[in-house]
Design a protein around this motif. Structure first.
Motif, PDB file in Angstrom:
ATOM      1  N   LYS A   6     -24.637 -91.981  -5.592  1.00 49.02           N
ATOM      2  CA  LYS A   6     -23.911 -92.153  -5.263  1.00 49.02           C
ATOM      3  C   LYS A   6     -23.928 -93.780  -5.968  1.00 49.02           C
ATOM      4  CE  LYS A   6     -23.392 -88.982  -1.716  1.00 49.02           C
ATOM      5  NZ  LYS A   6     -21.397 -87.936  -2.707  1.00 49.02           N
ATOM      6  N   VAL A   7     -22.357 -94.123  -5.735  1.00 52.70           N
ATOM      7  CA  VAL A   7     -22.392 -96.173  -5.183  1.00 52.70           C
ATOM      8  C   VAL A   7     -21.758 -96.515  -4.384  1.00 52.70           C
ATOM      9  CG1 VAL A   7     -21.354 -97.506  -7.065  1.00 52.70           C
ATOM     10  CG2 VAL A   7     -22.276 -94.945  -8.541  1.00 52.70           C
ATOM     11  N   ALA A   8     -22.590 -97.539  -3.983  1.00 52.85           N
ATOM     12  CA  ALA A   8     -21.783 -98.737  -3.192  1.00 52.85           C
ATOM     13  C   ALA A   8     -21.211 -99.884  -3.246  1.00 52.85           C
ATOM     14  CB  ALA A   8     -23.074 -98.266  -1.992  1.00 52.85           C
ATOM     15  N   ARG A  82     -18.678 -94.527 -10.926  1.00 52.54           N
ATOM     16  CA  ARG A  82     -18.035 -94.082  -9.359  1.00 52.54           C
ATOM     17  C   ARG A  82     -17.679 -95.149  -8.360  1.00 52.54           C
ATOM     18  NH1 ARG A  82     -19.099 -88.920  -8.879  1.00 52.54           N
ATOM     19  NH2 ARG A  82     -19.243 -89.427  -6.316  1.00 52.54           N
ATOM     20  N   LEU A  83     -17.230 -94.347  -7.615  1.00 48.37           N
ATOM     21  CA  LEU A  83     -17.559 -95.355  -6.179  1.00 48.37           C
ATOM     22  C   LEU A  83     -17.995 -94.258  -5.111  1.00 48.37           C
ATOM     23  CD1 LEU A  83     -17.225 -98.089  -4.880  1.00 48.37           C
ATOM     24  CD2 LEU A  83     -15.053 -97.715  -4.327  1.00 48.37           C
ATOM     25  N   ASP A  84     -18.370 -94.605  -4.154  1.00 47.71           N
ATOM     26  CA  ASP A  84     -18.200 -93.678  -2.937  1.00 47.71           C
ATOM     27  C   ASP A  84     -18.875 -94.061  -1.421  1.00 47.71           C
ATOM     28  OD1 ASP A  84     -18.953 -91.085  -4.327  1.00 47.71           O
ATOM     29  OD2 ASP A  84     -20.894 -92.546  -5.140  1.00 47.71           O
ATOM     30  N   ILE A  85     -19.266 -95.563  -1.835  1.00 51.31           N
ATOM     31  CA  ILE A  85     -19.535 -95.851  -0.268  1.00 51.31           C
ATOM     32  C   ILE A  85     -18.338 -97.552  -0.383  1.00 51.31           C
ATOM     33  CG2 ILE A  85     -21.267 -96.615   1.608  1.00 51.31           C
ATOM     34  CD1 ILE A  85     -23.117 -94.360  -0.554  1.00 51.31           C
ATOM     35  N   LEU A  86     -18.712 -97.884   0.331  1.00 48.97           N
ATOM     36  CA  LEU A  86     -18.180 -98.510   0.963  1.00 48.97           C
ATOM     37  C   LEU A  86     -18.526 -99.852   2.123  1.00 48.97           C
ATOM     38  CD1 LEU A  86     -16.475-102.103   0.012  1.00 48.97           C
ATOM     39  CD2 LEU A  86     -13.506-101.264   0.774  1.00 48.97           C
ATOM     40  N   VAL A  87     -18.484-100.892   1.865  1.00 49.38           N
ATOM     41  CA  VAL A  87     -19.518-101.926   3.745  1.00 49.38           C
ATOM     42  C   VAL A  87     -18.509-103.079   3.224  1.00 49.38           C
ATOM     43  CG1 VAL A  87     -21.590-102.155   4.416  1.00 49.38           C
ATOM     44  CG2 VAL A  87     -21.694-100.643   3.025  1.00 49.38           C
ATOM     45  N   THR A  88     -17.758-103.147   4.354  1.00 51.48           N
ATOM     46  CA  THR A  88     -17.443-104.797   4.008  1.00 51.48           C
ATOM     47  C   THR A  88     -18.132-105.520   5.537  1.00 51.48           C
ATOM     48  OG1 THR A  88     -15.529-104.069   6.159  1.00 51.48           O
ATOM     49  CG2 THR A  88     -14.784-103.630   3.465  1.00 51.48           C
ATOM     50  N   ASN A  89     -18.984-106.156   4.878  1.00 49.85           N
ATOM     51  CA  ASN A  89     -19.405-107.187   5.443  1.00 49.85           C
ATOM     52  C   ASN A  89     -19.569-108.745   5.582  1.00 49.85           C
ATOM     53  OD1 ASN A  89     -22.537-107.875   7.111  1.00 49.85           O
ATOM     54  ND2 ASN A  89     -22.738-109.212   4.709  1.00 49.85           N
ATOM     55  N   ALA A  90     -18.507-108.891   4.492  1.00 53.79           N
ATOM     56  CA  ALA A  90     -18.903-110.548   4.336  1.00 53.79           C
ATOM     57  C   ALA A  90     -17.514-111.252   5.639  1.00 53.79           C
ATOM     58  CB  ALA A  90     -17.802-110.787   2.543  1.00 53.79           C
ATOM     59  N   GLY A  91     -18.846-112.504   6.160  1.00 51.09           N
ATOM     60  CA  GLY A  91     -18.303-113.338   7.116  1.00 51.09           C
ATOM     61  C   GLY A  91     -18.120-114.306   6.724  1.00 51.09           C
ATOM     62  N   VAL A  92     -17.180-114.832   7.544  1.00 47.89           N
ATOM     63  CA  VAL A  92     -17.561-116.600   8.051  1.00 47.89           C
ATOM     64  C   VAL A  92     -17.029-117.063   9.395  1.00 47.89           C
ATOM     65  CG1 VAL A  92     -17.307-117.374   5.677  1.00 47.89           C
ATOM     66  CG2 VAL A  92     -15.731-117.626   7.273  1.00 47.89           C
ATOM     67  N   LEU A  93     -17.910-117.993   9.190  1.00 45.99           N
ATOM     68  CA  LEU A  93     -17.779-118.595  10.897  1.00 45.99           C
ATOM     69  C   LEU A  93     -16.675-119.899  10.987  1.00 45.99           C
ATOM     70  CD1 LEU A  93     -20.715-117.617  13.309  1.00 45.99           C
ATOM     71  CD2 LEU A  93     -18.451-116.553  13.452  1.00 45.99           C
ATOM     72  N   ARG A  94     -16.576-120.282  12.609  1.00 45.61           N
ATOM     73  CA  ARG A  94     -15.894-121.824  12.713  1.00 45.61           C
ATOM     74  C   ARG A  94     -15.320-121.729  14.072  1.00 45.61           C
ATOM     75  NH1 ARG A  94     -16.808-121.582   8.178  1.00 45.61           N
ATOM     76  NH2 ARG A  94     -15.374-122.622   6.227  1.00 45.61           N
ATOM     77  N   MET A 128     -11.547 -94.076  -4.454  1.00 48.40           N
ATOM     78  CA  MET A 128     -11.685 -92.588  -3.826  1.00 48.40           C
ATOM     79  C   MET A 128     -10.840 -91.464  -3.964  1.00 48.40           C
ATOM     80  SD  MET A 128     -13.841 -94.191  -0.535  1.00 48.40           S
ATOM     81  CE  MET A 128     -14.934 -95.342  -0.576  1.00 48.40           C
ATOM     82  N   ARG A 129      -9.631 -92.161  -3.548  1.00 44.80           N
ATOM     83  CA  ARG A 129      -8.528 -90.785  -3.555  1.00 44.80           C
ATOM     84  C   ARG A 129      -8.293 -90.474  -4.544  1.00 44.80           C
ATOM     85  NH1 ARG A 129      -3.459 -91.737  -1.885  1.00 44.80           N
ATOM     86  NH2 ARG A 129      -3.528 -90.047  -0.490  1.00 44.80           N
ATOM     87  N   GLY A 135     -15.338 -90.396   0.916  1.00 46.99           N
ATOM     88  CA  GLY A 135     -15.758 -91.296   1.128  1.00 46.99           C
ATOM     89  C   GLY A 135     -16.474 -91.854   1.870  1.00 46.99           C
ATOM     90  N   ARG A 136     -16.765 -92.581   2.235  1.00 41.51           N
ATOM     91  CA  ARG A 136     -17.208 -93.753   3.094  1.00 41.51           C
ATOM     92  C   ARG A 136     -16.808 -95.201   3.199  1.00 41.51           C
ATOM     93  NH1 ARG A 136     -17.963 -88.765   3.630  1.00 41.51           N
ATOM     94  NH2 ARG A 136     -19.447 -87.340   3.816  1.00 41.51           N
TER      95      ARG A 136
END
Length: 308
Positions: A6-8, A82-94, A128-129, A135-136
């Motif tokens: 898998k590729v993430a 390929r691409l199988d997994i995406l984790v959207t973690n990026a963030g900032v605080l204000r 993915m489509r 996908g995940r």
């Protein structure tokens, strides 16, 4: 290995929770594209994954713009095929209270968390489509998005919006075999390190000691590694039937959050007029009003910060 082949992509994965997610995905066999705005931090993250015997590449760019989303997906496909997994973690605080929050404070947080999740997921789903192998999509939420938190108008709005998008995507992506879920982590981070309530737990982790059971069990508060296992599970074939869920994890605790449901339903012939509500509210409705904000039990004496 459960994610072998898998590729993430993990956004915001140069350090902290994101790095823990990327490393765990690699431990389970996935090749990983890490992301950070700092080149050295990204390079160090790649090196840490390679030291585990994993495969990794990096994209140094801020999350939010569509151009970054395209670059992330292109790197996954061009480097690992390929691409199988995406984790959207990026963030900032204000963080600041409503009446002191500037347009820039609001827009910066919304752009990274909410728009960044949207643009990155959109680009990943296009890939993915087209590949036709499912996908995940794993989005990162927060207790603040579920219950609100003082001084976090922008962050609460973004995290609540992410949950709304995830539920919509679970419906839209079902036929393509792509799952979409939100994970709500509760862990020692740079943000919680500044909160006196968590001081004993954060200090234990800093010292390389086990966190006290009060934090791990009673509060469901733990380390980044305590969250990473759920991320890897949701990225795996074992979680093919899990979609549209909001799952909280921290320490020894895992929670499936309810979707919003009516706490009370009442009918009145002719509708609810002003006078009818004035009369009926105290007896019929007041008792079912919902709480806001996180509610924590009192700290045991041994974990209370020393008085200054």
């Amino acid at each position: 290995m459960s994610l072998d082949g898998k590729v993430a992509i993990v956004t915001g994965s140069g350090r902290g929770l994101g790095l823990a997610y990327a490393q765990e995905l690699a431990r389970q066999g996935a090749s990983v594209v890490v992301n950070d705005v700092d080149a050295q931090t990204a390079a160090d993250a790649v090196a840490s994954i390679q030291a585990l015997g994993g495969r990794a590449a990096s994209v140094v760019a801020p999350v939010g713009p569509t151009e970054t989303a395209k670059q992330l997906v292109a790197t996954a496909v061009e480097t690992f095929g390929r691409l199988d997994i995406l984790v959207t973690n990026a963030g900032v605080l204000r963080d600041t209270v409503l009446w002191k929050m500037s347009d820039e404070d609001f827009d910066t947080v919304i752009n990274v968390h909410l728009r960044g999740t949207f643009t990155t997921v959109r680009e990943a789903v296009l890939q993915m489509r087209a590949a036709g192998e499912g996908g995940r999509v794993i989005c990162i939420g927060s207790p603040t998005g579920q219950r609100g938190n003082f001084g976090q108008t922008n962050y609460a709005a973004a995290k609540a919006g992410i949950v709304g998008m995830t539920r919509t995507w679970a419906l839209e992506l079902k036929r393509a075999g792509i799952t979409a879920n939100t994970v709500v982590p509760v862990a020692a981070t740079a943000m919680t390190a500044t909160v006196p309530y968590f001081a004993a737990a954060v200090q234990a982790e800093t010292n390389g000691e086990p966190m006290p059971a009060f934090f791990r069990h009673d509060l469901g508060f733990g380390t980044a590694d305590d969250v990473a296992g759920l991320i890897a599970f949701l990225g795996s074939d074992a979680a093919a039937g899990v979609t549209g869920q909001v799952i909280g994890v921290g320490g020894d605790r895992l929670q499936i959050w309810t979707h919003p449901e009516a706490a009370l339903t009442a009918y009145r012939e002719g509708g609810w007029t002003y006078d009818a509500l004035v009369d009926a509210w105290p007896a019929e409705f007041a008792g079912t009003m919902q709480s806001v904000g996180e509610r924590f039990p009192e700290l045991p004496e041994e974990f209370k910060p020393a008085a200054s």
